[in-house]
Design an enzyme around this catalytic site. Sequence first.
Site, PDB file in Angstrom:
ATOM      1  N   SER A 185      32.348 101.259  96.872  1.00 19.84           N
ATOM      2  CA  SER A 185      31.455 102.223  96.328  1.00 19.84           C
ATOM      3  C   SER A 185      31.340 103.471  97.277  1.00 19.84           C
ATOM      4  O   SER A 185      31.248 104.866  96.776  1.00 19.84           O
ATOM      5  CB  SER A 185      29.965 101.715  96.280  1.00 19.84           C
ATOM      6  OG  SER A 185      29.635 101.155  97.228  1.00 19.84           O
ATOM      7  N   HIS A 213      31.697 100.239  90.069  1.00 19.02           N
ATOM      8  CA  HIS A 213      32.235 101.659  90.037  1.00 19.02           C
ATOM      9  C   HIS A 213      33.657 101.544  88.996  1.00 19.02           C
ATOM     10  O   HIS A 213      34.418 102.522  89.285  1.00 19.02           O
ATOM     11  CB  HIS A 213      32.501 102.075  91.056  1.00 19.02           C
ATOM     12  CG  HIS A 213      31.245 102.190  92.018  1.00 19.02           C
ATOM     13  ND1 HIS A 213      30.416 103.304  92.003  1.00 19.02           N
ATOM     14  CD2 HIS A 213      30.375 101.712  92.823  1.00 19.02           C
ATOM     15  CE1 HIS A 213      29.421 103.409  92.686  1.00 19.02           C
ATOM     16  NE2 HIS A 213      29.288 102.072  93.149  1.00 19.02           N
ATOM     17  N   LYS A 244      25.699 103.059  86.248  1.00 21.40           N
ATOM     18  CA  LYS A 244      26.618 104.190  86.203  1.00 21.40           C
ATOM     19  C   LYS A 244      27.534 104.458  84.826  1.00 21.40           C
ATOM     20  O   LYS A 244      26.598 105.548  84.266  1.00 21.40           O
ATOM     21  CB  LYS A 244      27.556 103.521  87.309  1.00 21.40           C
ATOM     22  CG  LYS A 244      26.949 103.197  88.552  1.00 21.40           C
ATOM     23  CD  LYS A 244      27.820 102.560  89.682  1.00 21.40           C
ATOM     24  CE  LYS A 244      26.845 101.817  90.778  1.00 21.40           C
ATOM     25  NZ  LYS A 244      25.797 102.316  91.386  1.00 21.40           N
TER      26      LYS A 244
HETATM   27  C1  LIG Z   1      29.620  98.196  94.167  1.00 22.12           C
HETATM   28  C2  LIG Z   1      27.919  98.234  93.651  1.00 22.12           C
HETATM   29  N1  LIG Z   1      27.327  97.067  93.110  1.00 22.12           N
HETATM   30  C3  LIG Z   1      26.276  96.981  92.582  1.00 22.12           C
HETATM   31  C4  LIG Z   1      25.551  97.905  92.968  1.00 22.12           C
HETATM   32  C5  LIG Z   1      23.838  97.642  92.371  1.00 22.12           C
HETATM   33  O1  LIG Z   1      23.776  98.236  91.019  1.00 22.12           O
HETATM   34  P1  LIG Z   1      22.365  98.782  90.360  1.00 22.12           P
HETATM   35  O2  LIG Z   1      22.151  99.952  90.751  1.00 22.12           O
HETATM   36  O3  LIG Z   1      22.494  98.179  89.056  1.00 22.12           O
HETATM   37  O4  LIG Z   1      21.381  97.715  91.367  1.00 22.12           O
HETATM   38  C6  LIG Z   1      25.838  99.209  93.080  1.00 22.12           C
HETATM   39  C7  LIG Z   1      25.248 100.421  92.981  1.00 22.12           C
HETATM   40  O5  LIG Z   1      25.164 101.504  93.938  1.00 22.12           O
HETATM   41  C8  LIG Z   1      27.060  99.206  93.496  1.00 22.12           C
HETATM   42  O6  LIG Z   1      27.726 100.318  93.961  1.00 22.12           O
END
Ligand SMILES: Cc1ncc(COP(=O)(O)O)c(C=O)c1O
Length: 397
Positions: A185, A213, A244
């Site tokens: 991320s 992502h 996203k």
């Molecule tokens: C790699 C990754 N996993 C999980 C999440 C968490 O997702 P959510 O925004 O639905 O809690 C994010 C969000 O920033 C992320 O970048």
Amino acid sequence: MDLFEKCYSYTRADEVKAAGYYPYFRAIEANEGPVVRIEGRDIIMAGSNNYLGLTAHPKVRDAAIDAIRKYGTGCSGSRYLTGTLDLHIRLEEKLADFLGKESVLLFSTGYQTAQGIIPTLVSKGEYIISDKDNHACIVAANMMAKGGFAEFKRYKHNDMNDLERVLKSVPADAPKLVASDGVFSTTGEIVDLPKLNELCKKYNARILIDDAHSTGVIGKGGRGTPSEFGLVKEIDMVMGTFSKTFASLGGFVGGDKAVINYLKHHSPALIFSASPTPASVAAADAALDILIAEPERIASLISNAEKMRNGFREMGFRVIDSRTAIVPVVLGEDDVVFVFWRKLFDAGIFVNAFISPGVPPGMAMLRTSFMATHKDEHLNRILEVFGDIGKEMGIIK
Ligand SMILES: Cc1ncc(COP(=O)(O)O)c(C=O)c1O
């Protein structure tokens, strides 16, 4: 000493605010995707995860509004009890089909999805093995598993030799799960999935890929990292988020029917938390339809990010290489990032400032990310302003 002492003596955020460089919690007053309104000004957004620009799509908005009219504003219960709607089941089936998995289970956020999978599956005498740079939700889930007496190991970021070292060090017959982000991320890098898969098969480990992502960004028709490498069947579990590309809120995991069924009946993060709202589910469902029907959006997203990656690099900025929507411009020190961020903001551009300890010391960066709906005029303006500020601050020539 009082528990709150650390709160009373925490001054860093106030100091940065007083100096006028505080980049966080900025209230957005209107949002049409590539351009948002902040403090009454139109600002080009170059830091959102709204990769396909679908939060503003009329069909996505209408789907959310229609769902509220039909089902109300909340589910008032967990999936397990009174919180399952036909909308949840329909989206689970559509996603399973899209991802090539037998079953899918929805959670209320992506963060919660990791909490719902890892500590539920990995317990005493079993191993969770995790990339050092995995997202915070996997890190927290690993800690939770560790608290439940699971064994926790980490390997160097995307370093498959180090993963093999860790796998070798674990008893051969111990149950194990290897977890990695599909697209990391912060940097936008893609996991070395072919090698990771090969090692996991060799050492008999199950695989969890966090495609937050990646879904809607890479892979055939946006089907994520496993599809990107032709490994859909080989990857045991894929999780993701609706926050996203899906222009909504919620999380999901796809896998074998038996595994999903087990999670459904054992996962505290699912059983003891209210289910995603009708509007959230309907919006994600509509976004999935658009993602499938309009693959040209993904092509625009990738070409926009590529244009920016090349543009920054040609000007002399240090850019982390990838093929995704995330284009990090590394500036080094936290203070340089804050000043650069403020100058961008004043010039009408919003990006994300990532500083230590979120990134290693010396790697403070402006994490830019792009959308399918950015137009050349937005992208050119971002490059022009970055160039001007970069020269003014002596970062580029
Ligand atoms: C790699 C990754 N996993 C999980 C999440 C968490 O997702 P959510 O925004 O639905 O809690 C994010 C969000 O920033 C992320 O970048």
